[in-house]
Scaffold this motif. Structure first.
Motif, PDB file in Angstrom:
ATOM      1  N   GLU A   1      -2.118  12.712 -15.294  1.00  0.00           N
ATOM      2  CA  GLU A   1      -2.518  13.291 -14.012  1.00  0.00           C
ATOM      3  C   GLU A   1      -1.434  13.101 -12.959  1.00  0.00           C
ATOM      4  N   LYS A   2      -0.781  11.933 -12.980  1.00  0.00           N
ATOM      5  CA  LYS A   2       0.341  11.714 -12.056  1.00  0.00           C
ATOM      6  C   LYS A   2       1.469  12.692 -12.346  1.00  0.00           C
ATOM      7  N   GLU A   3       1.763  12.887 -13.628  1.00  0.00           N
ATOM      8  CA  GLU A   3       2.814  13.840 -14.010  1.00  0.00           C
ATOM      9  C   GLU A   3       2.431  15.254 -13.586  1.00  0.00           C
ATOM     10  N   LEU A   4       1.149  15.593 -13.739  1.00  0.00           N
ATOM     11  CA  LEU A   4       0.657  16.914 -13.328  1.00  0.00           C
ATOM     12  C   LEU A   4       0.840  17.116 -11.827  1.00  0.00           C
ATOM     13  N   GLU A   5       0.581  16.077 -11.037  1.00  0.00           N
ATOM     14  CA  GLU A   5       0.779  16.170  -9.588  1.00  0.00           C
ATOM     15  C   GLU A   5       2.254  16.427  -9.260  1.00  0.00           C
ATOM     16  N   GLY A   6       3.152  15.733  -9.970  1.00  0.00           N
ATOM     17  CA  GLY A   6       4.585  15.935  -9.746  1.00  0.00           C
ATOM     18  C   GLY A   6       5.017  17.351 -10.095  1.00  0.00           C
ATOM     19  N   VAL A   7       4.499  17.861 -11.209  1.00  0.00           N
ATOM     20  CA  VAL A   7       4.824  19.228 -11.635  1.00  0.00           C
ATOM     21  C   VAL A   7       4.311  20.226 -10.604  1.00  0.00           C
ATOM     22  N   THR A   8       3.091  19.996 -10.125  1.00  0.00           N
ATOM     23  CA  THR A   8       2.497  20.885  -9.119  1.00  0.00           C
ATOM     24  C   THR A   8       3.346  20.902  -7.855  1.00  0.00           C
ATOM     25  N   LYS A   9       3.766  19.720  -7.401  1.00  0.00           N
ATOM     26  CA  LYS A   9       4.600  19.633  -6.203  1.00  0.00           C
ATOM     27  C   LYS A   9       5.915  20.386  -6.398  1.00  0.00           C
ATOM     28  N   THR A  10       6.507  20.287  -7.578  1.00  0.00           N
ATOM     29  CA  THR A  10       7.760  20.984  -7.871  1.00  0.00           C
ATOM     30  C   THR A  10       7.588  22.495  -7.725  1.00  0.00           C
ATOM     31  N   PHE A  11       6.513  23.026  -8.287  1.00  0.00           N
ATOM     32  CA  PHE A  11       6.312  24.473  -8.234  1.00  0.00           C
ATOM     33  C   PHE A  11       5.908  24.948  -6.838  1.00  0.00           C
ATOM     34  N   ILE A  12       5.153  24.153  -6.108  1.00  0.00           N
ATOM     35  CA  ILE A  12       4.802  24.526  -4.729  1.00  0.00           C
ATOM     36  C   ILE A  12       6.065  24.501  -3.867  1.00  0.00           C
ATOM     37  N   ASP A  13       6.950  23.531  -4.111  1.00  0.00           N
ATOM     38  CA  ASP A  13       8.223  23.494  -3.387  1.00  0.00           C
ATOM     39  C   ASP A  13       9.074  24.728  -3.705  1.00  0.00           C
ATOM     40  N   ALA A  14       9.031  25.187  -4.960  1.00  0.00           N
ATOM     41  CA  ALA A  14       9.778  26.395  -5.344  1.00  0.00           C
ATOM     42  C   ALA A  14       9.243  27.613  -4.592  1.00  0.00           C
ATOM     43  N   ILE A  15       7.933  27.692  -4.434  1.00  0.00           N
ATOM     44  CA  ILE A  15       7.333  28.797  -3.673  1.00  0.00           C
ATOM     45  C   ILE A  15       7.758  28.701  -2.212  1.00  0.00           C
ATOM     46  N   ASP A  16       7.735  27.486  -1.655  1.00  0.00           N
ATOM     47  CA  ASP A  16       8.155  27.296  -0.255  1.00  0.00           C
ATOM     48  C   ASP A  16       9.610  27.702  -0.048  1.00  0.00           C
ATOM     49  N   ASP A  17      10.477  27.350  -1.006  1.00  0.00           N
ATOM     50  CA  ASP A  17      11.898  27.724  -0.901  1.00  0.00           C
ATOM     51  C   ASP A  17      12.063  29.238  -0.912  1.00  0.00           C
ATOM     52  N   ALA A  18      11.366  29.903  -1.839  1.00  0.00           N
ATOM     53  CA  ALA A  18      11.449  31.365  -1.905  1.00  0.00           C
ATOM     54  C   ALA A  18      10.909  31.987  -0.625  1.00  0.00           C
ATOM     55  N   LEU A  19       9.859  31.399  -0.081  1.00  0.00           N
ATOM     56  CA  LEU A  19       9.258  31.881   1.162  1.00  0.00           C
ATOM     57  C   LEU A  19      10.229  31.738   2.331  1.00  0.00           C
ATOM     58  N   LYS A  20      10.908  30.594   2.424  1.00  0.00           N
ATOM     59  CA  LYS A  20      11.878  30.389   3.503  1.00  0.00           C
ATOM     60  C   LYS A  20      13.023  31.388   3.413  1.00  0.00           C
ATOM     61  N   LYS A  21      13.503  31.636   2.202  1.00  0.00           N
ATOM     62  CA  LYS A  21      14.597  32.606   2.018  1.00  0.00           C
ATOM     63  C   LYS A  21      14.160  34.001   2.457  1.00  0.00           C
ATOM     64  N   LYS A  22      12.941  34.378   2.074  1.00  0.00           N
ATOM     65  CA  LYS A  22      12.451  35.710   2.428  1.00  0.00           C
ATOM     66  C   LYS A  22      12.233  35.819   3.938  1.00  0.00           C
ATOM     67  N   GLU A  23      11.710  34.781   4.563  1.00  0.00           N
ATOM     68  CA  GLU A  23      11.520  34.796   6.015  1.00  0.00           C
ATOM     69  C   GLU A  23      12.866  34.936   6.734  1.00  0.00           C
ATOM     70  N   ALA A  24      13.864  34.194   6.274  1.00  0.00           N
ATOM     71  CA  ALA A  24      15.186  34.283   6.877  1.00  0.00           C
ATOM     72  C   ALA A  24      15.760  35.691   6.701  1.00  0.00           C
ATOM     73  N   GLU A  25      15.527  36.268   5.539  1.00  0.00           N
ATOM     74  CA  GLU A  25      16.010  37.633   5.259  1.00  0.00           C
ATOM     75  C   GLU A  25      15.306  38.637   6.160  1.00  0.00           C
ATOM     76  N   LEU A  26      14.015  38.448   6.381  1.00  0.00           N
ATOM     77  CA  LEU A  26      13.261  39.372   7.232  1.00  0.00           C
ATOM     78  C   LEU A  26      13.667  39.265   8.699  1.00  0.00           C
ATOM     79  N   LEU A  27      13.917  38.063   9.166  1.00  0.00           N
ATOM     80  CA  LEU A  27      14.220  37.864  10.580  1.00  0.00           C
ATOM     81  C   LEU A  27      15.679  38.109  10.911  1.00  0.00           C
ATOM     82  N   GLU A  28      16.513  38.276   9.882  1.00  0.00           N
ATOM     83  CA  GLU A  28      17.944  38.549  10.093  1.00  0.00           C
ATOM     84  C   GLU A  28      18.125  39.943  10.684  1.00  0.00           C
ATOM     85  N   VAL A  29      18.847  40.027  11.757  1.00  0.00           N
ATOM     86  CA  VAL A  29      19.042  41.326  12.423  1.00  0.00           C
ATOM     87  C   VAL A  29      20.385  41.906  12.041  1.00  0.00           C
TER      88      VAL A  29
END
Length: 184
Positions: free
Chosen positions: A156-184
């Motif tokens: 279960e601890k390992e599962l939590e770590g894996v979950t955090k890794t994938f949620i962080d990957a989504i956050d990174d992709a989200l930040k990149k897309k937001e920066a791309e959208l707000l770029e003028v």
């Protein structure tokens, strides 16, 4: 058994991240990107067909896209599908052989609106990852009688770590897309 549960959860979470990145790519930025048009379905002889199967997409300029249909008889249906696509704001012009699409310049309000859409898609992806974690945790709990409690707790601890890794990957992709959208 525990390794199977964790491997399945990793695989499903990876697919959820890939789907999220694919969803992000369908939200347009200031440039005309052929990927924006990948999900457009065209009514081709009565069946919904992806645009990419009916035409080639070329990007000669930053805000212009050229759609060259393989079958000229589908030209009107392709044009109709592009016009009816929400959140695109594209204006297609048809010259009888190709469709030229000019993407309008994004206003600051429209960019902020697209950021909200992307954040919503990101949150949906995180919910999907958390649901996968919950199912995997339920599967691990069901194994408690067959394997030791310590092994289940470690998994279960390992599962939590894996979950955090994938949620962080989504956050990174989200930040990149937001920066791309707000770029003028």
């Amino acid at each position: 058994m525990i390794t199977d549960v964790l491997a399945e959860a990793r695989e499903k979470m990876s697919k959820a991240v890939d789907v999220a990145k694919d969803d992000f790519s369908t939200v347009r930025t200031g440039r005309a990107n052929p990927q924006l048009f990948q999900r457009i379905l065209v009514d081709y002889y009565g069946s919904p067909t992806p645009l990419a199967q009916l035409a080639s997409l070329q990007n000669p300029e930053a805000r212009t896209l050229i759609v060259t249909p393989y079958d000229k008889s589908a030209l009107k249906e392709i044009e109709r599908a592009i016009v009816n696509t929400p959140n695109l704001g594209a204006t297609p012009t048809n010259d009888g052989n190709i469709i030229r699409i000019t993407m309008p310049e994004l206003t600051q309000d429209r960019r902020k609106e697209f950021v909200k859409i992307v954040r919503g898609k990101g949150e949906d992806a995180k919910v999907a990852v958390r649901n996968i974690r919950r199912r995997a945790k339920d599967d691990l709990e069901a194994l408690k009688g067959e394997v030791g409690d310590d092994e289940v707790a470690r998994a279960e601890k390992e599962l939590e770590g894996v979950t955090k890794t994938f949620i962080d990957a989504i956050d990174d992709a989200l930040k990149k897309k937001e920066a791309e959208l707000l770029e003028v």
